[in-house]
Design a protein around this motif. Sequence first.
Motif, PDB file in Angstrom:
ATOM      1  N   VAL A  19       8.959   4.399   2.453  1.00 33.54           N
ATOM      2  CA  VAL A  19       8.077   5.260   3.348  1.00 33.54           C
ATOM      3  C   VAL A  19       6.788   5.767   2.591  1.00 33.54           C
ATOM      4  O   VAL A  19       5.770   5.229   3.241  1.00 33.54           O
ATOM      5  N   THR A  22       4.757   2.675   1.447  1.00 35.79           N
ATOM      6  CA  THR A  22       3.988   2.133   2.615  1.00 35.79           C
ATOM      7  C   THR A  22       2.796   2.880   3.268  1.00 35.79           C
ATOM      8  O   THR A  22       1.837   2.375   3.444  1.00 35.79           O
ATOM      9  N   GLY A  63       6.699  -2.016   5.351  1.00 36.10           N
ATOM     10  CA  GLY A  63       6.967  -1.326   6.575  1.00 36.10           C
ATOM     11  C   GLY A  63       8.181  -1.924   7.290  1.00 36.10           C
ATOM     12  O   GLY A  63       9.038  -1.083   7.915  1.00 36.10           O
ATOM     13  N   TRP A  67      11.688  -0.160   8.409  1.00 30.31           N
ATOM     14  CA  TRP A  67      12.147  -0.223   9.664  1.00 30.31           C
ATOM     15  C   TRP A  67      13.554  -0.708   9.815  1.00 30.31           C
ATOM     16  O   TRP A  67      14.370  -0.052  10.687  1.00 30.31           O
TER      17      TRP A  67
END
Length: 174
Positions: A19, A22, A63, A67
């Motif tokens: 995260v 990203t 990403g 996810w």
Amino acid sequence: MQPQPIFLYRRRWTLLFQVPFTLLMVACLAYSVLLIYAADNRLITLIASVGAFSSFCIAGTLGRSAWEAYSVREPAVVIDESGITDLRDDDSATVPWEAMERVQFDGYENAIRVKLRSSSTVSALGVIVKTLQRWQRGGDVVVLLEGLAYDPRQIHTALRAHHAAAVPRRPSLR
């Protein structure tokens, strides 16, 4: 007695690294787009365009991976009495133990390599093609364990126990 089934899940702790990286790539993308519009020099515009494209590709890939690691909570690979099932693909199918001639855990490449039993009705060309594919991939079926949380010793012993329980050993002819 059948061995216990093993459920392999995606690693969630990798989100701690994915995260922020990203978000860093999204910031690089925004800065590159800003440079494209603000620069008067063609060289800087070209470099910023390459940077924007690269940042977009890396941020999109990371990403999507982050996810999936966050949202998908089902097991990714199941090893049970019916066989080995890789649930990460849309066309997930179980490879039954009876169809396996050999199964081994490759700890170096984080994979389970399966050699399927050969059928006797295959042509010579089919045998050559199958042998080349097996040589290139390392097996007829390869289940990659990258990104999954697992214990190598547990996987190794479970594969051996399930395979031995499902496929009886042939007596040796001596």
